[in-house]
Scaffold this active site. Structure first.
Site, short mmCIF file in Angstrom:
data_model
loop_
_atom_site.label_atom_id
_atom_site.label_comp_id
_atom_site.label_asym_id
_atom_site.label_seq_id
_atom_site.Cartn_x
_atom_site.Cartn_y
_atom_site.Cartn_z
N HIS A 33 0.85 -1.19 0.00
CA HIS A 33 0.00 0.00 0.00
C HIS A 33 0.88 1.24 0.00
O HIS A 33 1.94 1.24 0.63
CB HIS A 33 -0.91 0.01 1.24
CG HIS A 33 -2.07 0.91 1.09
ND1 HIS A 33 -2.00 2.26 1.35
CD2 HIS A 33 -3.34 0.67 0.67
CE1 HIS A 33 -3.18 2.80 1.11
NE2 HIS A 33 -4.01 1.87 0.69
N ASP A 43 -7.92 -5.51 0.12
CA ASP A 43 -8.38 -6.38 -0.96
C ASP A 43 -7.99 -7.83 -0.79
O ASP A 43 -8.42 -8.69 -1.57
CB ASP A 43 -7.84 -5.86 -2.31
CG ASP A 43 -8.40 -4.50 -2.63
OD1 ASP A 43 -9.60 -4.30 -2.40
OD2 ASP A 43 -7.65 -3.63 -3.10
#
Ligand code: ACO
Length: 440
Positions: free
Chosen positions: A313, A371
């Protein structure tokens, strides 16, 4: 441009260029990093800053969402995501994001009624759907129909009218679930199912997706709570790619439906919201824990384009708090639908365990993101992978509309217009120097 009162630090940033020193104010944030205001840099020093991917650039001031990527903290309007996921519901979170504080009972009841009354779509939108191919990705329908709302709801296009702005945000949030469910029904060749006003937002979405003309879907409280938690966790995430896209589109004065359609497009990419579909497909491709080593080696190989989807991320350099919440509810949902030993969940847990022991992932601070586990839950509820990003988009309409509203109401808002480092040709005479390349 109007000036704004800022929380200045005592120190100023100094920049020396060609023996000249320029000073810039530094603004303190409530939490997290301060920012250097370089907005006057070009006018006083005739130079730009260069920051591909905006890795060091704050593009706006915002009061909506706070992330501490090192500590793995996410807060909406000051409230920890863990607490909201446990105690709140999606529509209350939407209200919180848009208006800035938690609604009282009366305000919440009224807001829920307003959202419920906006879930229907103009009947002609059915014709719009019928123009799509049945095998189109539901995100393609989502992008198209979201943009098309501007042709149906012309009484909420005036961005300078506060009432119209609020009505547009309600329409976008409410209708996004109906559009998402219609895209699903269309792709599987079933008739559309109308929304029901006696159901909550999440129950209604499940109903529109899984009821059919022959049979009413029985809504399980465990699955509707899981659905609601997924919506809450995906509702906002400060200035990510799709939110920045919405803000940039809106900065030109474009109407809210067009701006949100731009956000849906940006979200679709596999490096962003499209990663939930890609993560589940990757787990299915890996197949068994025996293959983990092979795929980790691929992920570490610079020459191989393969990436561990659902990992890494831009902001989190620690465990994504949303992934932690989702990992914890995975088993509950699987048990509820009668999947005892899900090989995909086992594989995901093994993959996470092994990856987090590897030097490559430790050094680069790569952890599971939102996710990684969401697809396992959505699949257990009954959604095909193509619907995962649609569900993300429905949830994110909350954050997009809140951020769009904040931008429009910001007194120093101006059109977004980044500059560039030009490395192209110097002036040429037309007709000479024709291409010798055979790549076009
Ligand atoms: N697998 C393998 N290596 C990775 C991964 C991954 N999932 N993610 C990052 N890296 C590596 C990069 O190759 C890079 O290596 P380098 O320093 O040797 O060049 C380093 O880690 C830093 O990564 P960047 O891509 O520079 O980080 P950035 O902040 O630009 O990208 C992103 C973040 C796009 C999320 C990236 O981690 C990624 O592609 N992950 C997989 C896709 C994904 O899960 N996206 C969803 C993100 S969450 C969301 O949008 C909802």
């Amino acid at each position: 441009m109007r000036e704004k009162k800022r929380n200045l630090t005592k120190n100023k940033a100094k920049l020396s260029i060609n023996n000249k020193t320029y000073e810039f104010p530094i603004y303190k944030s409530t939490e997290g990093e301060s920012v250097i205001d370089i907005s006057k840099l070009h006018s006083i020093a005739n130079i730009f800053t260069y920051d591909p991917g905006f890795t060091s650039t704050a593009s706006c001031e915002s009061k909506i969402t706070f992330i501490d990527g090192e500590k793995g903290i996410l807060r909406y309007r000051g409230y920890d995501i863990e607490e909201l996921a446990k105690k709140s519901d999606f529509i209350e979170v939407v209200n919180l994001l848009i208006y800035g504080d938690l609604p009282n009972n009366k305000q919440l009841k009224k807001y829920k009624r307003l959202i419920t009354r906006h879930t229907l779509l103009h009947d002609q939108i059915i014709n719009f759907f019928q123009g799509f191919r049945r095998d189109a990705h539901p995100m393609a329908m989502m992008v198209g129909v979201m943009g098309a709302l501007s042709s149906f709801y012309q009484d909420t296009l005036d961005i300078h009218d506060a009432h119209q702005r609020q009505e547009a945000t309600r329409r976008i949030v409410a209708k996004s679930a109906t559009i998402g469910a219609m895209a699903y029904k269309y792709s599987i060749g079933q008739s559309f199912v109308s929304p029901k006003n006696n159901l909550s937002f999440s129950e209604n979405f499940l109903h529109m997706c899984f009821s059919n003309t022959a049979e009413e879907y029985k809504i399980s409280p465990i699955l509707s709570k899981a659905m609601d938690t997924i919506f809450i966790l995906h509702a906002d995430h400060e200035q990510n790619a799709s939110t920045s896209t919405v803000r940039l589109a809106g900065s030109s004065g474009a109407n809210p439906f067009a701006c949100i359609a731009a956000g849906v497009s940006s979200l679709w990419g596999p490096a962003h919201g499209g990663a939930n579909q890609a993560a589940l497909e990757m787990l299915e491709e890996i197949g068994t824990s025996k293959n983990i080593r092979k795929y980790l080696n691929k992920a570490k190989n610079k020459k191989d384009p393969f990436k561990l989807m659902g990992f890494g991320h831009r902001v989190y350099k620690n465990y994504d708090p949303r992934a932690k919440i989702l990992k914890n509810i995975c088993q509950k949902v699987l048990n509820h639908v009668g999947i005892k030993n899900d090989p995909i969940l086992k594989l995901a847990i093994d993959l996470e365990k092994i990856a987090l022991r590897e030097k490559y992932f430790i050094d680069k601070k790569l952890y599971p993101n939102v996710d990684f586990y969401s697809g396992i839950i959505l699949r257990a509820i009954g959604f095909p992978p193509e619907m995962f990003t649609v569900i993300f988009a429905i949830a994110r309409t909350a954050g997009w509309t809140a951020q769009w509203t904040e931008m429009i109401e910001d007194p120093i808002q101006k059109i977004g217009r980044p500059r560039q480092l030009y490395t192209g040709n110097k002036p040429l005479k037309y007709g000479k120097n024709r291409s010798k390349k055979n790549t076009r």
